[in-house]
Design a protein around this motif. Structure first.
Motif, PDB file in Angstrom:
ATOM      1  N   SER A   1     -15.515   5.921   3.914  1.00 18.91           N
ATOM      2  CA  SER A   1     -15.530   4.462   3.821  1.00 18.91           C
ATOM      3  C   SER A   1     -14.647   3.866   4.899  1.00 18.91           C
ATOM      4  CB  SER A   1     -15.041   3.998   2.443  1.00 18.91           C
ATOM      5  OG  SER A   1     -14.943   2.589   2.397  1.00 18.91           O
ATOM      6  N   GLU A   2     -15.088   2.756   5.465  1.00 24.51           N
ATOM      7  CA  GLU A   2     -14.225   2.004   6.357  1.00 24.51           C
ATOM      8  C   GLU A   2     -13.318   1.123   5.501  1.00 24.51           C
ATOM      9  OE1 GLU A   2     -16.300  -0.101   9.361  1.00 24.51           O
ATOM     10  OE2 GLU A   2     -17.251   1.697  10.201  1.00 24.51           O
ATOM     11  N   VAL A   3     -12.062   1.042   5.872  1.00 25.10           N
ATOM     12  CA  VAL A   3     -11.084   0.269   5.108  1.00 25.10           C
ATOM     13  C   VAL A   3     -11.340  -1.226   5.297  1.00 25.10           C
ATOM     14  CG1 VAL A   3      -8.629  -0.282   4.905  1.00 25.10           C
ATOM     15  CG2 VAL A   3      -9.363   2.085   5.232  1.00 25.10           C
ATOM     16  N   SER A   4     -11.199  -1.984   4.216  1.00 16.96           N
ATOM     17  CA  SER A   4     -11.293  -3.439   4.278  1.00 16.96           C
ATOM     18  C   SER A   4      -9.892  -4.016   4.409  1.00 16.96           C
ATOM     19  CB  SER A   4     -11.963  -3.990   3.012  1.00 16.96           C
ATOM     20  OG  SER A   4     -13.298  -3.540   2.916  1.00 16.96           O
ATOM     21  N   TYR A   5      -9.743  -4.993   5.286  1.00 25.85           N
ATOM     22  CA  TYR A   5      -8.440  -5.614   5.512  1.00 25.85           C
ATOM     23  C   TYR A   5      -8.494  -7.073   5.064  1.00 25.85           C
ATOM     24  CZ  TYR A   5      -7.782  -1.534   8.481  1.00 25.85           C
ATOM     25  OH  TYR A   5      -7.708  -0.245   8.949  1.00 25.85           O
ATOM     26  N   GLY A   6      -7.817  -7.381   3.958  1.00 23.76           N
ATOM     27  CA  GLY A   6      -7.764  -8.757   3.493  1.00 23.76           C
ATOM     28  C   GLY A   6      -8.956  -9.188   2.676  1.00 23.76           C
ATOM     29  N   LYS A   7     -10.040  -8.392   2.679  1.00 20.30           N
ATOM     30  CA  LYS A   7     -11.225  -8.747   1.923  1.00 20.30           C
ATOM     31  C   LYS A   7     -11.869  -7.478   1.393  1.00 20.30           C
ATOM     32  CE  LYS A   7     -15.588 -11.298   2.205  1.00 20.30           C
ATOM     33  NZ  LYS A   7     -16.517 -12.044   3.092  1.00 20.30           N
ATOM     34  N   VAL A   8     -12.208  -7.471   0.106  1.00 16.13           N
ATOM     35  CA  VAL A   8     -12.766  -6.279  -0.538  1.00 16.13           C
ATOM     36  C   VAL A   8     -14.240  -6.139  -0.193  1.00 16.13           C
ATOM     37  CG1 VAL A   8     -13.216  -5.149  -2.747  1.00 16.13           C
ATOM     38  CG2 VAL A   8     -11.108  -6.434  -2.424  1.00 16.13           C
ATOM     39  N   ASP A   9     -14.637  -4.923   0.189  1.00 19.62           N
ATOM     40  CA  ASP A   9     -16.042  -4.631   0.475  1.00 19.62           C
ATOM     41  C   ASP A   9     -16.908  -4.979  -0.742  1.00 19.62           C
ATOM     42  OD1 ASP A   9     -18.330  -2.392   0.239  1.00 19.62           O
ATOM     43  OD2 ASP A   9     -17.966  -2.838   2.355  1.00 19.62           O
ATOM     44  N   GLN A  10     -18.104  -5.503  -0.488  1.00 16.53           N
ATOM     45  CA  GLN A  10     -18.965  -5.984  -1.574  1.00 16.53           C
ATOM     46  C   GLN A  10     -19.357  -4.873  -2.539  1.00 16.53           C
ATOM     47  OE1 GLN A  10     -19.789  -9.275  -2.150  1.00 16.53           O
ATOM     48  NE2 GLN A  10     -20.529  -8.467  -4.099  1.00 16.53           N
ATOM     49  N   SER A  11     -19.653  -3.663  -2.021  1.00 11.46           N
ATOM     50  CA  SER A  11     -20.048  -2.571  -2.909  1.00 11.46           C
ATOM     51  C   SER A  11     -18.898  -2.160  -3.817  1.00 11.46           C
ATOM     52  CB  SER A  11     -20.538  -1.372  -2.093  1.00 11.46           C
ATOM     53  OG  SER A  11     -19.527  -0.916  -1.229  1.00 11.46           O
TER      54      SER A  11
ATOM     55  N   GLN B   1      -5.248   0.479 -19.908  1.00 12.19           N
ATOM     56  CA  GLN B   1      -6.090   1.599 -19.501  1.00 12.19           C
ATOM     57  C   GLN B   1      -7.189   1.129 -18.550  1.00 12.19           C
ATOM     58  OE1 GLN B   1      -7.556   3.605 -23.000  1.00 12.19           O
ATOM     59  NE2 GLN B   1      -5.501   3.932 -23.828  1.00 12.19           N
ATOM     60  N   CYS B   2      -7.757  -0.017 -18.859  1.00 10.17           N
ATOM     61  CA  CYS B   2      -8.806  -0.585 -18.018  1.00 10.17           C
ATOM     62  C   CYS B   2      -8.257  -0.932 -16.635  1.00 10.17           C
ATOM     63  CB  CYS B   2      -9.382  -1.822 -18.688  1.00 10.17           C
ATOM     64  SG  CYS B   2     -10.614  -2.695 -17.680  1.00 10.17           S
ATOM     65  N   LEU B   3      -7.089  -1.565 -16.608  1.00  7.23           N
ATOM     66  CA  LEU B   3      -6.493  -1.961 -15.339  1.00  7.23           C
ATOM     67  C   LEU B   3      -6.168  -0.742 -14.479  1.00  7.23           C
ATOM     68  CD1 LEU B   3      -5.545  -4.344 -13.656  1.00  7.23           C
ATOM     69  CD2 LEU B   3      -3.319  -4.169 -14.754  1.00  7.23           C
ATOM     70  N   ALA B   4      -5.710   0.333 -15.115  1.00  4.59           N
ATOM     71  CA  ALA B   4      -5.424   1.561 -14.380  1.00  4.59           C
ATOM     72  C   ALA B   4      -6.693   2.112 -13.727  1.00  4.59           C
ATOM     73  CB  ALA B   4      -4.810   2.604 -15.316  1.00  4.59           C
TER      74      ALA B   4
ATOM     75  N   VAL C   1      -9.995   2.972  -8.704  1.00  3.40           N
ATOM     76  CA  VAL C   1     -11.273   2.834  -7.998  1.00  3.40           C
ATOM     77  C   VAL C   1     -11.142   1.959  -6.757  1.00  3.40           C
ATOM     78  CG1 VAL C   1     -13.602   1.876  -8.152  1.00  3.40           C
ATOM     79  CG2 VAL C   1     -12.688   3.250 -10.030  1.00  3.40           C
ATOM     80  N   ALA C   2     -10.417   0.856  -6.851  1.00  6.69           N
ATOM     81  CA  ALA C   2     -10.405  -0.133  -5.770  1.00  6.69           C
ATOM     82  C   ALA C   2      -9.384   0.140  -4.674  1.00  6.69           C
ATOM     83  CB  ALA C   2     -10.159  -1.520  -6.360  1.00  6.69           C
ATOM     84  N   SER C   3      -8.233   0.721  -5.027  1.00  2.00           N
ATOM     85  CA  SER C   3      -7.118   0.797  -4.071  1.00  2.00           C
ATOM     86  C   SER C   3      -7.409   1.573  -2.782  1.00  2.00           C
ATOM     87  CB  SER C   3      -5.882   1.385  -4.761  1.00  2.00           C
ATOM     88  OG  SER C   3      -6.147   2.678  -5.271  1.00  2.00           O
TER      89      SER C   3
END
Length: 238
Positions: free
Chosen positions: A98-108, A139-142, A147-149
């Motif tokens: 994956s290419e890293v997103s800077y300042g904006k989260v990738d849509q997928s 638990q959900c937040l973890a 997944v996102a970080s």
């Protein structure tokens, strides 16, 4: 996360994951909560394993930041299919790029996070026991953080043009450990990258390039790796 909560039209502050830290006893502010959350994720080995690459090759800021002030080497790999588009299944279950997103989260990535949030919200929103509900929310937040970080980085690092290979830990993975130069114990897993994909080695601008190139060629010529060159940056460490 606030944008997802807005989409889901969550009005009750007590049901918003973005405000969860306010409901945890003994936590004074959101930074303290973030530290507790990330510490728990790290200690339970749920954090993903990452290999970082950059599209920038002989680039002075990268030499300064990641190569002992220009005394290391830059390994240049050819692109052999790492940067394909990921989908929801790949995002959660296999080694992928994956290419890293800077300042904006990738849509997928956003779509997966939104789905996880929606599924969790439907499960915990009707729980009357506050302590149990907060535990389920945590638990959900973890899960969302795990997944996102890996796909997001502060905009200040945009110059790196980073791509990552990411592996979410499975039970069968053999986790090993190493010690970094600050004495910290770092868990890692081994991923095989074929030498045939190593296209070039660039020796840093502050290294003894003549002797290093000679030694590397002696060690790697039998593998067909001879494209070993010095940095073209006129920079010296004083």
């Amino acid at each position: 996360m606030p944008s997802i909560e807005k989409e889901l039209r969550i009005k009750d502050e007590g049901l918003k994951l973005s405000r969860l830290w306010r409901q945890i006893e003994g936590v004074k502010d959101s930074k303290e909560w973030d530290d507790k959350l990330m510490g728990a994720i790290y200690e339970s080995h749920h954090s993903p394993f990452i290999i970082s690459f950059s599209k920038r090759r002989d680039f002075l800021p990268m030499w300064n930041t990641y190569s002992d002030r220009g005394k290391g080497v830059c390994l240049c790999f050819e692109d052999y299919g790492w940067t394909y588009e990921h989908n929801d299944v790949q995002l959660l279950h296999k080694l992928h790029a994956s290419e890293v997103s800077y300042g904006k989260v990738d849509q997928s990535v956003y779509n997966v996070v939104r789905k996880l949030y929606t599924d969790c919200y439907e499960r915990y929103k009707d729980i009357l026991d506050k302590k149990l509900r907060v535990n389920k929310m945590a638990q959900c937040l973890a899960s969302l953080a795990v997944v996102a970080s890996p796909y997001h980085k502060h905009k200040a690092y945009e110059y790196e043009e980073e791509s990552r290979l990411i592996e979410f830990k499975k039970d069968e993975l053999d986790v090993k450990y190493r010690c970094n130069n600050r004495g910290q114990i770092i868990p890692y897993i081994e991923v095989s990258i074929k030498l045939e994909y190593l296209q070039r080695i660039i020796v840093g601008p502050c290294a003894d390039s003549v002797s290093i190139i000679r030694e590397l060629k002696a060690q790697l010529s039998s593998y067909g790796i001879t494209n070993i060159v010095p940095s073209q940056i006129p920079y010296r460490e004083y």
